[in-house]
Motif scaffolding. Structure first.
Motif, PDB file in Angstrom:
ATOM      1  N   ALA A 158      66.480 -20.632 -35.290  1.00  0.00           N
ATOM      2  CA  ALA A 158      67.566 -21.606 -35.127  1.00  0.00           C
ATOM      3  C   ALA A 158      67.050 -22.927 -34.577  1.00  0.00           C
ATOM      4  O   ALA A 158      67.430 -24.007 -35.055  1.00  0.00           O
ATOM      5  CB  ALA A 158      68.646 -21.024 -34.205  1.00  0.00           C
ATOM      6  N   ALA A 159      66.186 -22.859 -33.567  1.00  0.00           N
ATOM      7  CA  ALA A 159      65.636 -24.084 -32.969  1.00  0.00           C
ATOM      8  C   ALA A 159      64.839 -24.877 -34.005  1.00  0.00           C
ATOM      9  O   ALA A 159      64.942 -26.115 -34.078  1.00  0.00           O
ATOM     10  CB  ALA A 159      64.763 -23.731 -31.774  1.00  0.00           C
ATOM     11  N   ALA A 160      64.048 -24.183 -34.812  1.00  0.00           N
ATOM     12  CA  ALA A 160      63.246 -24.862 -35.842  1.00  0.00           C
ATOM     13  C   ALA A 160      64.146 -25.517 -36.882  1.00  0.00           C
ATOM     14  O   ALA A 160      63.878 -26.641 -37.341  1.00  0.00           O
ATOM     15  CB  ALA A 160      62.299 -23.871 -36.493  1.00  0.00           C
ATOM     16  N   LEU A 161      65.218 -24.840 -37.256  1.00  0.00           N
ATOM     17  CA  LEU A 161      66.137 -25.391 -38.251  1.00  0.00           C
ATOM     18  C   LEU A 161      66.957 -26.548 -37.684  1.00  0.00           C
ATOM     19  O   LEU A 161      67.293 -27.491 -38.414  1.00  0.00           O
ATOM     20  CB  LEU A 161      67.037 -24.283 -38.788  1.00  0.00           C
ATOM     21  CG  LEU A 161      66.304 -23.293 -39.707  1.00  0.00           C
ATOM     22  CD1 LEU A 161      67.086 -21.990 -39.836  1.00  0.00           C
ATOM     23  CD2 LEU A 161      66.067 -23.915 -41.089  1.00  0.00           C
ATOM     24  N   ASP A 162      67.296 -26.489 -36.396  1.00  0.00           N
ATOM     25  CA  ASP A 162      67.951 -27.632 -35.743  1.00  0.00           C
ATOM     26  C   ASP A 162      67.044 -28.862 -35.783  1.00  0.00           C
ATOM     27  O   ASP A 162      67.481 -29.979 -36.089  1.00  0.00           O
ATOM     28  CB  ASP A 162      68.295 -27.300 -34.286  1.00  0.00           C
ATOM     29  CG  ASP A 162      69.507 -26.396 -34.144  1.00  0.00           C
ATOM     30  OD1 ASP A 162      70.364 -26.416 -35.050  1.00  0.00           O
ATOM     31  OD2 ASP A 162      69.583 -25.673 -33.131  1.00  0.00           O
ATOM     32  N   LYS A 163      65.783 -28.644 -35.491  1.00  0.00           N
ATOM     33  CA  LYS A 163      64.814 -29.743 -35.497  1.00  0.00           C
ATOM     34  C   LYS A 163      64.654 -30.310 -36.907  1.00  0.00           C
ATOM     35  O   LYS A 163      64.619 -31.538 -37.100  1.00  0.00           O
ATOM     36  CB  LYS A 163      63.469 -29.230 -34.970  1.00  0.00           C
ATOM     37  CG  LYS A 163      62.415 -30.305 -34.793  1.00  0.00           C
ATOM     38  CD  LYS A 163      61.148 -29.707 -34.173  1.00  0.00           C
ATOM     39  CE  LYS A 163      60.072 -30.782 -33.989  1.00  0.00           C
ATOM     40  NZ  LYS A 163      58.837 -30.199 -33.378  1.00  0.00           N
ATOM     41  N   GLY A 210      67.421 -33.535 -42.649  1.00  0.00           N
ATOM     42  CA  GLY A 210      68.707 -33.113 -43.191  1.00  0.00           C
ATOM     43  C   GLY A 210      68.737 -31.640 -43.554  1.00  0.00           C
ATOM     44  O   GLY A 210      67.747 -30.929 -43.446  1.00  0.00           O
ATOM     45  N   LYS A 211      69.895 -31.194 -44.013  1.00  0.00           N
ATOM     46  CA  LYS A 211      70.072 -29.768 -44.309  1.00  0.00           C
ATOM     47  C   LYS A 211      69.506 -29.414 -45.675  1.00  0.00           C
ATOM     48  O   LYS A 211      69.469 -30.238 -46.592  1.00  0.00           O
ATOM     49  CB  LYS A 211      71.546 -29.393 -44.234  1.00  0.00           C
ATOM     50  CG  LYS A 211      72.411 -30.043 -45.312  1.00  0.00           C
ATOM     51  CD  LYS A 211      73.878 -29.676 -45.122  1.00  0.00           C
ATOM     52  CE  LYS A 211      74.722 -30.302 -46.239  1.00  0.00           C
ATOM     53  NZ  LYS A 211      76.163 -30.046 -46.057  1.00  0.00           N
TER      54      LYS A 211
END
Length: 545
Positions: free
Chosen positions: A81-86, A92-93
């Protein structure tokens, strides 16, 4: 007032002011679209989402009502989750599932290095090391989804003994429905259904051979899609039969199911059935049309309904089904009633499905055990599994367990002989040629519709055809409670049941549209919640503060 205290007070007021301006989604109902919008706006993070879902699982899984929907959590989820938030902030998504937690039925493989098991609920596979992620997990990861954990299930997807309770596995114990204490969640994707129903996850994946997405979606007030065999990869999924197994989404709305199916569908070189699907893969979210039923012809295969000893004899389900037909008419469809499958009575007495599944299971499960890089239990075949279960009754026998009849029958098969191929061909004839396809052609239909529980699933199962299920109703308070298993009841007051749209091969786009139009008109899911103790209280603001 000290400087530190002033900073704390100021920070708190800033946080509460922000919270007052920002309405955070209620995780009991939160859709993928709502969650994605909140993530994009920076109202919360994927780390917040994972923490909130972990806390909600903690509340009701082994504590409180002890729903036993989740087998294990992903120890790597917060780091993912932290990596994807970054990544979101930087570039962007990736997709509508970027940073969205997904719970997997525990027959869907994930690499052991991530920290989770893949066991189909059996201690015979605890600690085993699979060679790779499953095909659907590869697609989820590419889309930026977070693997939240593994869901409980009916052990080996309910292919073990005729008296194995729905929702029971050796590793997970008895999963139960959140709409009435100790009620039947249905199986085999039981934990996926229960977890999604009360917001223990954003979305869940289940698998179906015959009824295992449709029934738990029905019993747990969900939208579920059982795709055509060959639309979604089964590579890396603990098998029953390559001719009937399929993987699909179980969500709180048709919209969410369409998002997930658009991502997990598609060809996979590790599953040759998927190489025959039409190209390109549709964007199923484009099927979400409230007017999808207008001008369509929807048939009611009454012979299937009458052959169903569950819903065919249930006056309350019948009553709600008739109301559903009126709703479908009000949405502009012509209902053809009856629109029977020519093969309906033959399907009801045929044993061909059992012949096919027994042979496939032995061959494919043996191949699964052989493919493992390691397996601490020492089990390397179906014969070993039967011996392991017999040697470990404290681990592998539920209350009042009788036998392993299905496993024993499968082990006794002698391979793909003429009897097997005749049964396979006859199944296709009964389910497709003289079944669903015949009815669609004979009555010039766009789809079929039936109550979801029971015999409804069989024609589509043996044909390999799709089903889309949506909520239809809830049992009344005065329903007679019946025993469903050693520890479960069904029916019971307030327990949901669903409505299923069926079609020919690769007709998911149309079926999604029909189900969406019905869902949006009725909003049945919102009419009732789970029993109070089974509703988790943790929300995003709790973990954010």
């Amino acid at each position: 007032m000290s400087l530190l205290l002033r900073i704390f007070v100021l920070s708190w007021f800033c946080f509460t002011a922000l919270a007052a301006k920002t309405t955070l989604p209620d995780l009991y109902e939160a859709s993928v679209t709502e969650l994605q919008a909140g993530l994009e706006a920076g109202h919360f993070t994927s780390v917040d989402l994972v923490k909130a879902y972990f806390a909600r699982i903690e509340e009701v899984n082994l504590k409180g009502p002890q729903l036993r929907a989740v087998l294990e959590l992903n120890p790597s989820a917060l780091a993912q989750a932290a990596a994807l938030d970054k990544e979101r902030k930087k570039s962007g998504k990736r997709s509508e599932l970027h940073g969205i937690p997904v719970l997997l039925k525990d027959n869907i493989a994930t690499v052991a290095s991530e920290g989770m098991n893949t066991t189909a609920g059996s201690f015979s596979l605890l600690g085993s090391v699979v060679p790779d992620d499953s095909g659907v997990v590869k697609r989820l990861r590419k889309a930026g989804a977070i693997i939240l954990g593994k869901a409980n299930l009916s052990e080996f997807a309910h292919f073990r003994g005729n008296n194995l309770p729905s929702g029971w596995s050796g590793r997970g114990g008895q999963c139960t429905n959140a709409y009435f204490p100790h009620s039947d969640p249905c199986g085999s994707s039981s934990g996926s259904g229960v977890a999604s129903s009360i917001g223990l996850t954003a979305v869940a994946l289940g698998s179906e051979t015959d009824g295992s997405i449709t029934c738990p979606s029905s019993n747990n007030n969900l939208a579920g899609i059982k795709p055509t065999v060959g639309l979604v990869s089964r590579a890396g999924v603990v098998p029953i039969s390559e001719h009937q197994d399929t993987v699909g989404p179980m969500t709180r709305s048709v919209s969410d199911a369409a998002v997930v199916l658009s991502i997990i569908a598609g060809p996979d070189p590790n599953d040759n059935f998927t190489l025959a699907q039409p190209s390109p893969v549709p964007d199923f979210t484009k099927a979400l049309n409230k007017n999808a039923l207008k001008g369509k012809r929807i048939g009611v295969p009454r012979r299937v309904f009458l052959n169903d000893t569950i819903t065919g004899n249930d006056p309350f389900v019948n009553q709600e089904f008739e109301k559903a037909l009126d709703t479908i008419r009000s949405l502009g469809a012509t209902v053809i009633d009856p629109a029977d499958l020519p093969s309906a009575d033959e399907i009801a007495v045929s044993n061909n499905e059992t012949i096919v599944l027994d042979v496939d299971f032995k061959i494919q499960l043996n191949a699964w055990y052989t493919s493992l890089k390691s397996n601490p239990s020492g089990v390397r075949s179906l014969a070993d599994l039967i011996a392991f279960d017999d040697a470990n009754p404290a681990l592998e026998e539920p209350p009042r367990f009788e036998d392993q009849s299905i496993l024993i029958e499968a082990e006794a098969t002698t391979g793909m002989n003429s009897t097997y191929f005749q049964a396979l061909a006859f199944d296709k004839d009964l389910g497709a040629t003289r079944g669903i396809d015949a009815a669609l052609k004979m009555f010039n239909l766009d789809a079929l519709v039936l109550p979801a529980p029971g015999f409804t699933t069989v024609p589509a199962a043996i044909a390999g055809y799709p089903i889309v299920t949506v909520p239809l109703g809830f049992y009344p308070e005065n329903v007679t409670i019946a025993l469903a298993g050693p520890e479960t009841v069904y029916p019971a007051p307030g327990v949901p049941f669903g409505l299923s749209f069926l079609g020919t091969a690769f007709s998911e786009f149309s079926l999604v549209g029909f189900a969406f139009a019905y869902e949006q008109k009725t909003q049945t899911r919102l009419a009732r919640k789970a029993f109070a103790e089974a509703i988790p209280k943790t929300q995003l603001h709790d973990v954010m503060s």
